[in-house]
Design an enzyme around this catalytic site. Structure first.
Site, PDB file in Angstrom:
ATOM      1  N   TYR A 128     -16.886  41.293 -32.608  1.00  0.00           N
ATOM      2  CA  TYR A 128     -15.325  42.022 -32.405  1.00  0.00           C
ATOM      3  C   TYR A 128     -14.819  40.704 -33.546  1.00  0.00           C
ATOM      4  O   TYR A 128     -14.527  41.374 -34.598  1.00  0.00           O
ATOM      5  CB  TYR A 128     -14.549  41.132 -31.392  1.00  0.00           C
ATOM      6  N   GLU A 244     -12.794  41.619 -20.503  1.00  0.00           N
ATOM      7  CA  GLU A 244     -13.178  40.356 -20.544  1.00  0.00           C
ATOM      8  C   GLU A 244     -11.801  39.465 -19.945  1.00  0.00           C
ATOM      9  O   GLU A 244     -12.873  38.206 -19.497  1.00  0.00           O
ATOM     10  CB  GLU A 244     -13.021  40.461 -22.587  1.00  0.00           C
TER      11      GLU A 244
HETATM   12  C1  LIG Z   1     -17.735  29.068 -28.519  1.00  0.00           C
HETATM   13  C2  LIG Z   1     -17.033  30.392 -28.953  1.00  0.00           C
HETATM   14  C3  LIG Z   1     -17.541  31.282 -28.761  1.00  0.00           C
HETATM   15  C4  LIG Z   1     -16.875  32.964 -29.390  1.00  0.00           C
HETATM   16  N1  LIG Z   1     -17.854  34.105 -28.677  1.00  0.00           N
HETATM   17  C5  LIG Z   1     -17.258  35.612 -29.619  1.00  0.00           C
HETATM   18  C6  LIG Z   1     -18.159  36.517 -28.621  1.00  0.00           C
HETATM   19  O1  LIG Z   1     -18.598  36.358 -28.743  1.00  0.00           O
HETATM   20  N2  LIG Z   1     -17.694  37.168 -30.169  1.00  0.00           N
HETATM   21  C7  LIG Z   1     -16.538  37.663 -30.559  1.00  0.00           C
HETATM   22  O2  LIG Z   1     -16.241  38.654 -31.181  1.00  0.00           O
HETATM   23  N3  LIG Z   1     -15.643  36.737 -30.861  1.00  0.00           N
HETATM   24  C8  LIG Z   1     -15.954  35.260 -30.199  1.00  0.00           C
HETATM   25  N4  LIG Z   1     -15.502  34.202 -30.219  1.00  0.00           N
HETATM   26  C9  LIG Z   1     -13.617  34.074 -31.342  1.00  0.00           C
HETATM   27  C10 LIG Z   1     -12.751  34.133 -30.628  1.00  0.00           C
HETATM   28  O3  LIG Z   1     -12.192  35.235 -29.416  1.00  0.00           O
HETATM   29  C11 LIG Z   1     -12.077  33.371 -31.592  1.00  0.00           C
HETATM   30  O4  LIG Z   1     -12.218  32.560 -32.095  1.00  0.00           O
HETATM   31  C12 LIG Z   1      -9.681  33.275 -31.505  1.00  0.00           C
HETATM   32  O5  LIG Z   1      -9.760  34.668 -30.941  1.00  0.00           O
HETATM   33  C13 LIG Z   1      -9.600  32.954 -31.899  1.00  0.00           C
HETATM   34  O6  LIG Z   1      -9.461  33.498 -33.219  1.00  0.00           O
HETATM   35  P1  LIG Z   1     -10.007  32.040 -34.306  1.00  0.00           P
HETATM   36  O7  LIG Z   1     -11.279  31.963 -34.154  1.00  0.00           O
HETATM   37  O8  LIG Z   1     -10.055  33.048 -35.914  1.00  0.00           O
HETATM   38  O9  LIG Z   1      -8.501  31.698 -34.965  1.00  0.00           O
HETATM   39  P2  LIG Z   1      -7.271  31.663 -35.247  1.00  0.00           P
HETATM   40  O10 LIG Z   1      -6.586  32.830 -34.858  1.00  0.00           O
HETATM   41  O11 LIG Z   1      -7.487  31.285 -36.653  1.00  0.00           O
HETATM   42  O12 LIG Z   1      -5.824  31.034 -34.087  1.00  0.00           O
HETATM   43  C14 LIG Z   1      -6.018  29.352 -34.795  1.00  0.00           C
HETATM   44  C15 LIG Z   1      -4.870  28.963 -34.396  1.00  0.00           C
HETATM   45  O13 LIG Z   1      -3.979  29.793 -33.820  1.00  0.00           O
HETATM   46  C16 LIG Z   1      -3.260  30.592 -33.020  1.00  0.00           C
HETATM   47  N5  LIG Z   1      -2.430  31.872 -33.311  1.00  0.00           N
HETATM   48  C17 LIG Z   1      -2.642  32.681 -33.794  1.00  0.00           C
HETATM   49  N6  LIG Z   1      -1.958  33.540 -34.235  1.00  0.00           N
HETATM   50  C18 LIG Z   1      -1.325  32.858 -32.983  1.00  0.00           C
HETATM   51  C19 LIG Z   1       0.172  33.686 -32.607  1.00  0.00           C
HETATM   52  N7  LIG Z   1       0.577  34.806 -32.780  1.00  0.00           N
HETATM   53  N8  LIG Z   1       1.273  32.732 -32.199  1.00  0.00           N
HETATM   54  C20 LIG Z   1       0.879  31.572 -31.604  1.00  0.00           C
HETATM   55  N9  LIG Z   1      -0.631  30.895 -31.701  1.00  0.00           N
HETATM   56  C21 LIG Z   1      -1.514  31.760 -32.632  1.00  0.00           C
HETATM   57  C22 LIG Z   1      -3.865  30.028 -31.938  1.00  0.00           C
HETATM   58  O14 LIG Z   1      -4.249  29.898 -30.706  1.00  0.00           O
HETATM   59  C23 LIG Z   1      -5.403  29.346 -31.926  1.00  0.00           C
HETATM   60  O15 LIG Z   1      -4.626  28.108 -31.655  1.00  0.00           O
HETATM   61  C24 LIG Z   1     -15.543  32.778 -30.169  1.00  0.00           C
HETATM   62  C25 LIG Z   1     -14.870  31.618 -29.982  1.00  0.00           C
HETATM   63  C26 LIG Z   1     -15.687  30.642 -30.114  1.00  0.00           C
HETATM   64  C27 LIG Z   1     -15.658  29.627 -29.720  1.00  0.00           C
END
Ligand SMILES: Cc1cc2nc3c(=O)[nH]c(=O)nc-3n(C[C@H](O)[C@H](O)[C@H](O)COP(=O)(O)OP(=O)(O)OC[C@H]3O[C@@H](n4cnc5c(N)ncnc54)[C@H](O)[C@@H]3O)c2cc1C
Lengths: 388, 364
Positions: A128, A244
């Site tokens: 994703y 999920e």
């Molecule tokens: C260990 C680990 C395993 C993972 N495994 C998978 C996997 O197998 N497959 C997969 O597809 N993904 C996976 N992920 C990805 C995970 O789903 C994303 O990290 C998550 O969706 C957050 O996205 P980002 O890291 O880009 O952070 P961002 O979206 O950039 O967020 C950064 C910060 O901003 C905050 N934020 C963002 N938008 C808003 C809003 N509208 N209002 C308030 N706060 C907000 C977030 O809460 C966060 O604190 C994994 C992540 C980790 C850390």
């Protein structure tokens, strides 16, 4: 109102407990009980043991070879497994792609993929997230262009958990760049052995290799691997995200880890410290409340029926509280042992139980980030439940 | 009241900040961390050349005669760069202790060597619970647990229970017979060692009574605690700044995530923690040498509580607000997170100091 499980449910619990007690290999149990990382073989071995018993797809209906358990039975099953130190089921196949295949897959896709998931013969991962698409998942850029019987896929997925073990990846790809964000996305199943798929490790702060970048360069994907209709992928994606989050509260795991915390604290003499004991008590109380909240959500879901309906926004409550509790437990474990939580990746410095506490604390910071960050869950609660 | 630093102090801080920026980049630190000893003698020599190893020593012994405030400025600058070298252990705590307990001869022999970087001396104080270190006939046996930078020491200052049931302080040469050092990396990338002593030859350093020796050790560790607080503030400054930048640049939902009010408020809370921590680190620097033991310890406990809580809050939320990126080994952010985690647990964790503060307040 009756907070007790029915007689049948209690009998079922005993059955699961006996089975796990008998069949769970000791080396796997010891790892789980001590917070040691499991490897691919550990997971697969346990999946196969479950499969032999007919429990390979615990959440699956009978028509797809599952045991057809009620949500309450699934809950009991997971709780008993967790308590006994069984591995957490690898959810990408069993709980993510499988429900999507059942709801939206063609019969051919169902027959091709479901049995191998249940038998532990194929490992799935979730494609994703992308560098530019985390919380804002609908902004995925990975491009898929239809060319006869194939799609040609280019782009990059990231944070792909255990992608290094995976045989297949399910991906959100953009098939119509002109359409409004959510409307141009499709849902593709991609063979990880396809030419053009490259997996690169991402090392996390605990020194572990759990997540990966997955690069897709001119990857040819048979059009038969499209789920449902082209450009309707967002619907399926959201359906999957709902699944999920079921059991995301991790009550069983939290109970097991709370018990571990108490064992460690007792060995360190920390429960005589009233402040520390109160901190442990606070977690236990939160967990007690969450268990009932979880069962209420479960009961409401059962009453609403289990046809194509994804779990509702109440799952967000479970996700936030459940992850906070698990994280709090890791903090207290570290606190209980003090300095011996600090040696990094050393097996034989302090007491055995101390060896993985520092890295465990670091690792579980992920719980409030993935699966929809806790901030996003709060947005869901305020919008969908409160109507703000 | 005056919260300004002198020009001298600013110049000192500037020098160290420039050293870190130029000679202690994150890539360099990574290479040092992954090297066999896990620290760099070359860097240590560089610090000696800058004069910062002599900061706390009396001018008679080749020192600069500065105090906890200057040490705090230096520690803050090191904090942001996550220095792996044993500055706190060997250039702050050990000299403070030696000055308080050792004979003039010993001081003359060792303090100048510390100032030039020629010798590294480290205090090994916390006993392993099952095997406290005891002295019999001038030799030591027992185990010291998780001694920060114990592995790189030429000389260890070892506290031990004497045959007469008192606490004494002994000098033990690292290479001596009966000294078994188990050196390992810690969560924060630094090094520590468990030290097993089996009838190891030792030289008694303190002439004092039990109480005087214990108090000297406490006094040196209190100076160390104030320095640690300053290090924490330096790291938190960097962490808050980096996270603010990230919120301004990271785009999701068509805008910088810093536009989301939930995150703005979280950032504001981080800043509150940081400023409270900074205030307490100043108090700690000013009071860590207070001869009134109870008052000093009460103040230092207050500082460690505020700073420990800030470490937790800022570290956790900085990772959280970075999303997946916050979890990576690739960014320095997660390394700040780990050092802040370790600092919270060092010299007594938040709950320890909260309770000690309450106890000392009641007695006062
Ligand atoms: C260990 C680990 C395993 C993972 N495994 C998978 C996997 O197998 N497959 C997969 O597809 N993904 C996976 N992920 C990805 C995970 O789903 C994303 O990290 C998550 O969706 C957050 O996205 P980002 O890291 O880009 O952070 P961002 O979206 O950039 O967020 C950064 C910060 O901003 C905050 N934020 C963002 N938008 C808003 C809003 N509208 N209002 C308030 N706060 C907000 C977030 O809460 C966060 O604190 C994994 C992540 C980790 C850390």
């Amino acid at each position: 109102m009756d907070l007790n499980f029915t007689l049948e449910e209690s009998a079922f619990r005993a059955e699961v407990r006996n089975f796990v007690g008998e069949k769970l290999p000791a080396h796997i149990r010891d790892k789980v009980m001590n917070g040691v990382h499991l490897n691919r073989d550990d997971h697969i071995l346990w999946q196969r043991i479950l499969h032999q018993r007919g429990w390979g797809g615990p959440g699956w209906p009978r028509e797809f070879g599952g045991p057809g358990w009620t949500p309450a039975e699934q809950y009991i099953f997971e709780e008993e497994c967790a308590a006994a130190g069984a591995p957490r089921l690898i959810s990408f196949g069993l709980k993510m792609i499988a429900p999507v295949l059942m709801a939206f897959g063609t019969p051919q896709q169902q027959q091709r993929f479901l049995p191998k998931i249940m038998a532990g013969e194929e490992w799935w991962c979730q494609g994703y997230s992308e560098p530019g698409a985390g919380s804002d998942l609908a902004s995925v850029k990975t491009r898929a262009v239809r060319n006869g019987d194939f799609y040609v896929v280019n782009g990059q997925k990231t944070w792909t958990t255990l992608g290094q073990y995976a045989d297949w990846i399910f991906c959100l790809v953009r098939t119509d760049p002109a359409a409004k964000k959510q409307n141009g996305i499709s849902f593709l199943l991609i063979d990880m052995k396809s030419p053009g798929v490259t997996v690169r490790p991402i090392i996390t702060l605990d020194g572990a290799h759990e997540v990966n970048e997955v690069w897709l360069e001119d990857v040819k994907v048979p059009a038969a691997n499209l789920i449902g209709e082209e450009n309707r992928g967002w619907t399926y994606a959201k359906f999957l995200l709902g699944h999920e989050r079921t059991n995301i509260a991790g009550i069983g795991i939290a109970k097991r880890e709370l018990a571990r915390l108490k064992r460690i604290a007792a060995a360190e003499g920390r429960l005589d410290d009233p402040l520390f004991a109160a901190r442990v008590a606070q977690v236990e109380i939160d967990l007690m409340a969450l268990e009932i909240t979880n069962l209420r959500v479960l009961a409401a879901e059962s009453a609403a029926g289990r046809e194509k309906k994804a779990p509702g926004p109440e799952a967000s409550i479970l996700k936030i509280k459940g992850t906070e509790i698990q994280q709090a437990i890791t903090e207290l474990m570290m606190q209980a042992v003090g300095a011996y939580a600090l040696p990094f990746k050393q097996a034989d410095i302090g007491p055995d139980y101390a060896a993985n506490l520092g890295t465990g604390y670091c690792n579980l910071r992920k719980l409030s980030i993935f699966g929809g960050s806790n901030e996003i869950q709060k947005n869901i609660i305020s919008q969908m439940i409160l109507g703000l | 009241m005056d919260f300004e630093f002198t020009e001298d102090q600013r110049a000192l801080e500037d020098t160290v900040r420039r050293f870190v920026a130029r000679d202690y980049t994150f890539e360099k630190r990574r290479a040092i961390r992954d090297s066999d000893p896990g620290w760099s003698r070359e860097v240590w020599q560089g610090l000696a050349d800058l004069g910062v190893l002599a900061l706390n020593l009396d001018e008679d012994y080749g020192g600069l005669g500065y105090g906890p405030q200057e040490t705090g400025l230096v520690m803050g600058a090191f904090g942001a760069g996550l220095l792996l070298e044993p500055y706190l252990a060997a250039a702050v705590i050990a000299p403070a202790l030696i000055r308080r307990v050792a004979s003039a001869n010993f001081q003359e022999e060792w303090l100048p060597a510390i100032a030039t970087g020629a010798a590294i001396v480290v205090l090994a104080h916390a006993d392993a619970r099952q095997a406290p270190v005891t002295e019999i006939g001038g030799n030591l046996s027992g185990r010291k647990a998780v001694v920060a930078h114990g592995g790189c020491a030429d000389l260890l200052l070892v506290s031990a229970r004497t045959a007469r049931g008192e606490t004494g302080l002994f000098a033990v040469t690292s290479g001596a017979e009966g000294v078994h050092l188990r050196d390992y990396p810690t969560l924060d990338g630094q090094r520590a060692a468990d030290i097993v002593l089996s009838n190891a030859p030792a030289m008694r350093l303190d002439a004092g009574t039990h109480d005087a020796t214990l108090e000297a050790i406490e006094a040196a560790l209190d100076i160390g605690l104030a320095a640690l607080c300053a290090e924490a503030v330096g790291i938190m400054d960097a962490t808050v700044a980096a996270t603010t930048d990230y919120l301004k640049t990271r785009q999701q939902f068509g805008q910088p995530i810093g536009r989301f009010q939930a995150l703005q408020h979280r950032m504001a809370d981080m800043l509150l923690h940081l400023e409270q921590a900074r205030s307490m680190s100043y108090i700690a620097a000013l009071h860590c040498t207070d001869p009134n033991r109870a008052a000093r310890r009460r103040t230092l406990s207050a500082a460690k509580v505020t700073i420990g809580q800030a470490c937790r809050f800022i570290a956790q939320n900085a990772v959280q607000l970075h999303g997946g990126m916050g979890m990576t080994d690739e960014l320095i952010l997660s390394h700040w997170f780990k050092r802040l985690t370790a600092i919270e647990m060092t010299f007594g964790d938040t709950d320890f100091h909260l309770q000690r503060f309450a106890r000392l307040s009641r007695a006062a």
